[in-house]
Scaffold this motif. Structure first.
Motif, PDB file in Angstrom:
ATOM      1  N   ALA A  21     -81.053  80.600 -73.443  1.00  0.00           N
ATOM      2  CA  ALA A  21     -80.125  81.763 -74.056  1.00  0.00           C
ATOM      3  C   ALA A  21     -81.302  82.487 -74.912  1.00  0.00           C
ATOM      4  CB  ALA A  21     -78.991  81.339 -74.893  1.00  0.00           C
ATOM      5  N   PHE A  22     -82.131  81.998 -75.585  1.00  0.00           N
ATOM      6  CA  PHE A  22     -82.920  82.869 -76.577  1.00  0.00           C
ATOM      7  C   PHE A  22     -83.842  83.464 -75.726  1.00  0.00           C
ATOM      8  CE2 PHE A  22     -81.498  80.685 -80.111  1.00  0.00           C
ATOM      9  CZ  PHE A  22     -81.957  81.302 -81.377  1.00  0.00           C
ATOM     10  N   LYS A  23     -84.405  82.967 -74.654  1.00  0.00           N
ATOM     11  CA  LYS A  23     -85.326  83.563 -73.526  1.00  0.00           C
ATOM     12  C   LYS A  23     -84.748  84.803 -72.890  1.00  0.00           C
ATOM     13  CE  LYS A  23     -88.754  82.263 -70.032  1.00  0.00           C
ATOM     14  NZ  LYS A  23     -89.310  81.219 -69.156  1.00  0.00           N
ATOM     15  N   GLN A  24     -83.404  84.726 -72.790  1.00  0.00           N
ATOM     16  CA  GLN A  24     -82.578  85.923 -71.944  1.00  0.00           C
ATOM     17  C   GLN A  24     -82.249  86.914 -72.831  1.00  0.00           C
ATOM     18  OE1 GLN A  24     -82.020  86.477 -68.772  1.00  0.00           O
ATOM     19  NE2 GLN A  24     -80.705  88.212 -69.029  1.00  0.00           N
ATOM     20  N   PHE A  25     -81.705  86.704 -74.222  1.00  0.00           N
ATOM     21  CA  PHE A  25     -81.152  87.676 -75.128  1.00  0.00           C
ATOM     22  C   PHE A  25     -81.982  87.696 -76.234  1.00  0.00           C
ATOM     23  CE2 PHE A  25     -77.614  85.359 -72.668  1.00  0.00           C
ATOM     24  CZ  PHE A  25     -77.068  86.574 -71.889  1.00  0.00           C
ATOM     25  N   THR A  26     -83.147  87.278 -76.588  1.00  0.00           N
ATOM     26  CA  THR A  26     -83.930  87.683 -77.853  1.00  0.00           C
ATOM     27  C   THR A  26     -85.309  88.114 -77.335  1.00  0.00           C
ATOM     28  OG1 THR A  26     -84.636  85.287 -78.294  1.00  0.00           O
ATOM     29  CG2 THR A  26     -82.432  86.023 -78.998  1.00  0.00           C
ATOM     30  N   TYR A  27     -85.974  88.204 -78.373  1.00  0.00           N
ATOM     31  CA  TYR A  27     -87.553  88.685 -78.335  1.00  0.00           C
ATOM     32  C   TYR A  27     -88.086  87.917 -79.431  1.00  0.00           C
ATOM     33  CZ  TYR A  27     -92.133  90.724 -77.915  1.00  0.00           C
ATOM     34  OH  TYR A  27     -93.380  90.833 -77.845  1.00  0.00           O
ATOM     35  N   SER A  28     -88.740  86.758 -78.680  1.00  0.00           N
ATOM     36  CA  SER A  28     -89.358  85.761 -79.977  1.00  0.00           C
ATOM     37  C   SER A  28     -88.453  85.312 -80.898  1.00  0.00           C
ATOM     38  CB  SER A  28     -90.611  86.460 -80.766  1.00  0.00           C
ATOM     39  OG  SER A  28     -91.700  86.801 -79.882  1.00  0.00           O
ATOM     40  N   VAL A  51     -85.582  86.795 -82.184  1.00  0.00           N
ATOM     41  CA  VAL A  51     -85.000  87.917 -82.847  1.00  0.00           C
ATOM     42  C   VAL A  51     -84.220  88.842 -82.054  1.00  0.00           C
ATOM     43  CG1 VAL A  51     -85.297  89.893 -84.400  1.00  0.00           C
ATOM     44  CG2 VAL A  51     -87.012  87.773 -84.622  1.00  0.00           C
ATOM     45  N   THR A  52     -82.976  89.403 -82.322  1.00  0.00           N
ATOM     46  CA  THR A  52     -82.437  90.222 -81.707  1.00  0.00           C
ATOM     47  C   THR A  52     -81.682  91.406 -82.651  1.00  0.00           C
ATOM     48  OG1 THR A  52     -80.913  90.948 -79.726  1.00  0.00           O
ATOM     49  CG2 THR A  52     -80.354  88.822 -81.184  1.00  0.00           C
ATOM     50  N   LEU A  53     -81.609  92.339 -82.492  1.00  0.00           N
ATOM     51  CA  LEU A  53     -80.789  93.562 -83.302  1.00  0.00           C
ATOM     52  C   LEU A  53     -79.700  93.922 -82.581  1.00  0.00           C
ATOM     53  CD1 LEU A  53     -83.669  95.197 -84.908  1.00  0.00           C
ATOM     54  CD2 LEU A  53     -82.133  93.348 -85.961  1.00  0.00           C
ATOM     55  N   ASP A  54     -79.512  93.489 -81.254  1.00  0.00           N
ATOM     56  CA  ASP A  54     -78.423  94.121 -80.298  1.00  0.00           C
ATOM     57  C   ASP A  54     -77.326  93.322 -80.388  1.00  0.00           C
ATOM     58  OD1 ASP A  54     -77.247  93.907 -77.299  1.00  0.00           O
ATOM     59  OD2 ASP A  54     -77.874  95.833 -77.760  1.00  0.00           O
ATOM     60  N   PRO A  55     -76.128  93.928 -80.775  1.00  0.00           N
ATOM     61  CA  PRO A  55     -74.868  93.226 -80.976  1.00  0.00           C
ATOM     62  C   PRO A  55     -74.281  92.387 -79.865  1.00  0.00           C
ATOM     63  CG  PRO A  55     -74.579  95.279 -81.680  1.00  0.00           C
ATOM     64  CD  PRO A  55     -75.794  95.383 -80.960  1.00  0.00           C
ATOM     65  N   ILE A  56     -74.620  92.906 -78.563  1.00  0.00           N
ATOM     66  CA  ILE A  56     -74.227  91.986 -77.282  1.00  0.00           C
ATOM     67  C   ILE A  56     -75.105  90.906 -77.396  1.00  0.00           C
ATOM     68  CG2 ILE A  56     -73.975  92.079 -74.894  1.00  0.00           C
ATOM     69  CD1 ILE A  56     -72.026  94.054 -76.222  1.00  0.00           C
ATOM     70  N   ASN A  57     -76.357  91.004 -77.392  1.00  0.00           N
ATOM     71  CA  ASN A  57     -77.310  89.866 -77.310  1.00  0.00           C
ATOM     72  C   ASN A  57     -76.998  88.995 -78.472  1.00  0.00           C
ATOM     73  OD1 ASN A  57     -78.573  90.983 -75.161  1.00  0.00           O
ATOM     74  ND2 ASN A  57     -80.187  92.080 -76.326  1.00  0.00           N
ATOM     75  N   ALA A  58     -76.744  89.400 -79.614  1.00  0.00           N
ATOM     76  CA  ALA A  58     -76.394  88.366 -80.753  1.00  0.00           C
ATOM     77  C   ALA A  58     -75.182  87.641 -80.489  1.00  0.00           C
ATOM     78  CB  ALA A  58     -76.400  89.231 -82.073  1.00  0.00           C
ATOM     79  N   THR A  59     -74.188  88.351 -79.826  1.00  0.00           N
ATOM     80  CA  THR A  59     -73.003  87.634 -79.693  1.00  0.00           C
ATOM     81  C   THR A  59     -73.164  86.550 -78.681  1.00  0.00           C
ATOM     82  OG1 THR A  59     -71.770  89.754 -79.819  1.00  0.00           O
ATOM     83  CG2 THR A  59     -70.705  87.921 -78.411  1.00  0.00           C
ATOM     84  N   MET A  60     -74.073  86.560 -77.657  1.00  0.00           N
ATOM     85  CA  MET A  60     -74.490  85.729 -76.713  1.00  0.00           C
ATOM     86  C   MET A  60     -75.093  84.524 -77.296  1.00  0.00           C
ATOM     87  SD  MET A  60     -72.888  85.995 -73.759  1.00  0.00           S
ATOM     88  CE  MET A  60     -73.387  84.412 -73.157  1.00  0.00           C
ATOM     89  N   ILE A  61     -75.965  84.746 -78.155  1.00  0.00           N
ATOM     90  CA  ILE A  61     -76.816  83.843 -78.745  1.00  0.00           C
ATOM     91  C   ILE A  61     -75.815  82.803 -79.656  1.00  0.00           C
ATOM     92  CG2 ILE A  61     -78.480  83.219 -80.840  1.00  0.00           C
ATOM     93  CD1 ILE A  61     -79.931  84.060 -78.147  1.00  0.00           C
ATOM     94  N   THR A  62     -74.892  83.447 -80.547  1.00  0.00           N
ATOM     95  CA  THR A  62     -73.878  82.714 -81.336  1.00  0.00           C
ATOM     96  C   THR A  62     -72.831  82.221 -80.368  1.00  0.00           C
ATOM     97  OG1 THR A  62     -72.520  84.661 -81.477  1.00  0.00           O
ATOM     98  CG2 THR A  62     -74.082  84.351 -83.230  1.00  0.00           C
ATOM     99  N   ASN A  63     -72.476  82.617 -79.290  1.00  0.00           N
ATOM    100  CA  ASN A  63     -71.587  81.983 -78.400  1.00  0.00           C
ATOM    101  C   ASN A  63     -72.316  80.734 -77.804  1.00  0.00           C
ATOM    102  OD1 ASN A  63     -69.867  84.063 -78.352  1.00  0.00           O
ATOM    103  ND2 ASN A  63     -70.400  85.092 -76.531  1.00  0.00           N
ATOM    104  N   THR A  64     -73.796  80.806 -77.464  1.00  0.00           N
ATOM    105  CA  THR A  64     -74.278  79.546 -76.933  1.00  0.00           C
ATOM    106  C   THR A  64     -74.296  78.549 -77.992  1.00  0.00           C
ATOM    107  OG1 THR A  64     -75.859  81.126 -75.569  1.00  0.00           O
ATOM    108  CG2 THR A  64     -76.329  78.760 -75.805  1.00  0.00           C
ATOM    109  N   ILE A  65     -74.816  78.807 -79.200  1.00  0.00           N
ATOM    110  CA  ILE A  65     -74.902  77.955 -80.174  1.00  0.00           C
ATOM    111  C   ILE A  65     -73.564  77.201 -80.396  1.00  0.00           C
ATOM    112  CG2 ILE A  65     -75.226  77.559 -82.888  1.00  0.00           C
ATOM    113  CD1 ILE A  65     -77.505  79.857 -82.651  1.00  0.00           C
ATOM    114  N   ILE A  66     -72.456  78.054 -80.473  1.00  0.00           N
ATOM    115  CA  ILE A  66     -71.126  77.552 -80.785  1.00  0.00           C
ATOM    116  C   ILE A  66     -70.919  76.588 -79.855  1.00  0.00           C
ATOM    117  CG2 ILE A  66     -68.550  77.948 -80.773  1.00  0.00           C
ATOM    118  CD1 ILE A  66     -70.091  78.600 -83.616  1.00  0.00           C
TER     119      ILE A  66
END
Length: 536
Positions: free
Chosen positions: A406-413, A415-430
């Motif tokens: 998920a981090f590989k797909q939706f972040t860069y190193s 970190v992400t500032l995009d709301p859609i990508n941040a949502t998918m990261i939080t979705n995965t963690i939850i």
């Protein structure tokens, strides 16, 4: 590794020349705390070490958040590269090194069905389901490639919770299937994820699907071959040079470094490092381990009675590190602030993903179990419905591989500032937290209920549902050798029976001839005790 840890606001009073001292000190201290609490809760019916690490990580995250007055400390910033390069190799190598090879290869067909075919089926169901459900829940903005990536991310299982309950000696069949599927599943998910990144999603047709399958078969075979090759080379070097003559430490160092080299070579060649280091571990335990001195074996096995290798210690620390991070990162407020979805929409997305995981798992476990029972119908112990339920349950937890992808797909190193990508990261963690905590809590009582004491005794004796003692492989093998003392019709009958046996019992038959070949050619070259003909 140090790039993962960020000083920033954790310890302003520490000398700026060593900005990583505070975060590393805190994290190592929390790791030690995990070991202590895990030991105290060893006999607990509900809690295992994965859940303990997540809880402690979460509490640490909350404490830091309170001390920082609601500001994220960035004590740990996740890096998928660190996970795949530093943390995953010792876990997978230890899995290959400790696997009971006979059980693994006797259930090889079943493991491959669940670990490969199952991942493809689950990916399709989760991808299509999320593609259909997310827009209805008001979550828009994902591209087609993102939906395919979501399918692979949430098809990766984490069987640690279940394996901490099952035991190789009490339930060898279940353990080997759950254990083997977990490794193959992770490898398949990563390979499929990488294939999705290279796929032209605007032109998905039958040719594209066949190309993905062909690429996967190529990666699977070449990665396996590379792992076997490095393992054999290590065995030959240890046997020829006899490192133990001067230092037993060099022997263990050679094994660890060569295993890590196999993983890095696979990554360098864009192959599957997971498969490579797993089969490298199998080969090293089969040949290399018999070429080291007794003092090296004592050194490596002095860690624990059950987890009897120093490799298991490295694997254990890496696993604890990962689960501890998951708990801590759940309280990184910045990602939650970036997410703009309402609580109701977020709950709907979490529930949808968990529902798709449940359905996707069930859709392939029970049909493939029936197919496996048909393929192994001559066996005395087919997979019962209760055993199938345990296998289904074992694959419901999601873990570090899902988070890394998920981090590989939706972040860069990280970190992400995009709301859609941040949502998918939080979705995965939850989802990882929910499946690990809720399903993990229920694993021990569920397995103890389904796998009763009587069934464990039957498994230990080798009996199946009928309680019949299975014959050993050597009793099931008819050697396809023609005799000049027999008539032509008798020889034809022998040939027909042998061919029929190969079709009905391919694993046992192939295993018999492999043992003969291994004793005659492989062990004399690469090392290891030779077995008598009666043991084949």
């Amino acid at each position: 590794m140090l790039s993962l840890l960020s000083y920033e606001t954790v310890g302003e009073n520490v000398s700026p020349e060593h900005p990583q001292v505070v975060p590393i000190t805190i994290f190592v201290a929390v790791l030690c705390l995990c070991l202590v609490i895990g030991h105290l809760l060893e006999e607990n019916r509900w809690v295992n070490e994965s859940i303990t690490a997540i809880f402690i990580g979460g509490l640490t995250g909350i404490l830091i958040l309170v001390l920082r007055k609601g500001q994220s400390s960035h004590l740990l910033r996740f890096s998928e590269e660190l996970f795949f390069i530093y943390l995953l190799p010792p876990i997978i190598f230890n899995a290959g090194f400790q696997v009971k090879k006979k059980q693994f290869f006797q259930n090889f067909i079943t493991i491959m069905l669940f670990g490969i075919v199952g991942v493809f089926i689950s990916t399709v169901i989760i991808s299509l389901g999320s593609w259909w459900l997310f827009p209805k829940l008001g979550f828009l903005g994902l591209a087609p490639r993102d939906y395919l990536a979501i399918g692979t991310i949430f098809s990766s299982t984490d069987t640690v919770c279940t394996l901490q309950v099952l035991h190789q000696d009490e339930t060898p069949l279940l353990y080997s299937i759950v254990f083997g599927e977990g490794v193959v599943n992770d490898a398949t998910s990563v390979v499929l994820f990488n294939a999705v990144q290279k796929m032209d999603v605007s032109k998905i047709n039958s040719q594209t699907i066949l190309s993905v399958i062909g690429d996967f078969l190529y990666l699977f075979s070449t990665s396996t071959a590379l792992g076997i090759g490095v393992g054999l080379l290590t065995s030959l070097v240890l046997k020829t040079l006899y490192f133990g003559k001067h230092s037993s430490i060099r022997e263990l160092a050679m094994m660890v470094l060569m295993a890590y080299l196999s993983y890095m070579l696979a990554e360098l060649l864009e192959l599957s490092g997971i498969l490579t280091v797993f089969f490298c571990g199998i080969i090293m335990s089969h040949y290399s381990w018999h070429n080291v001195t007794e003092s090296s074996r004592i050194t490596a096995r002095h860690v624990s009675h059950q987890e009897e290798h120093v490799f298991a210690m490295l694997s254990f620390v890496a696993e604890t590190f990962i689960f501890l991070y998951v708990g801590m990162d759940a309280f990184d407020i910045e990602k939650w602030k970036i997410t703009k979805l309402s609580l109701g929409t977020s709950l709907g997305i979490y529930s949808s993903i968990v529902f798709l995981i449940l359905v996707g798992r069930a859709v392939f476990v029970f049909p493939l179990s029936a197919f496996s029972n048909f393929m192994n119908r001559r066996k005395t112990s087919p997979l019962t419905f209760k055993q199938q339920t345990v296998i289904w349950w074992a694959g419901l937890m999601r873990g570090a591989v899902s988070i890394a992808l998920a981090f590989k797909q939706f972040t860069y190193s990280g970190v992400t500032l995009d709301p859609i990508n941040a949502t998918m990261i939080t979705n995965t963690i939850i989802v990882v937290l929910f499946t690990t905590l809720v399903f993990g809590f229920l694993t021990k009582p569920l397995v103890n209920y389904l796998i009763t004491h009587r069934m464990r005794n039957q498994n230990n004796r080798g009996g199946g549902s009928g309680g019949e003692q299975p014959r050993s492989p050597k009793d099931d093998v008819v050697l396809p050798l023609l005799s000049f003392d027999e008539s032509a019709s008798a020889n034809m009958q022998i040939a027909r029976e042998s061919f029929s046996l190969l079709m009905d019992r391919p694993v046992y038959t192939i295993h018999h001839y492999w043992r003969r070949f291994d004793n005659a050619y492989m062990r004399p070259i690469f090392g290891g005790p030779r077995h008598s003909r009666s043991e084949c």
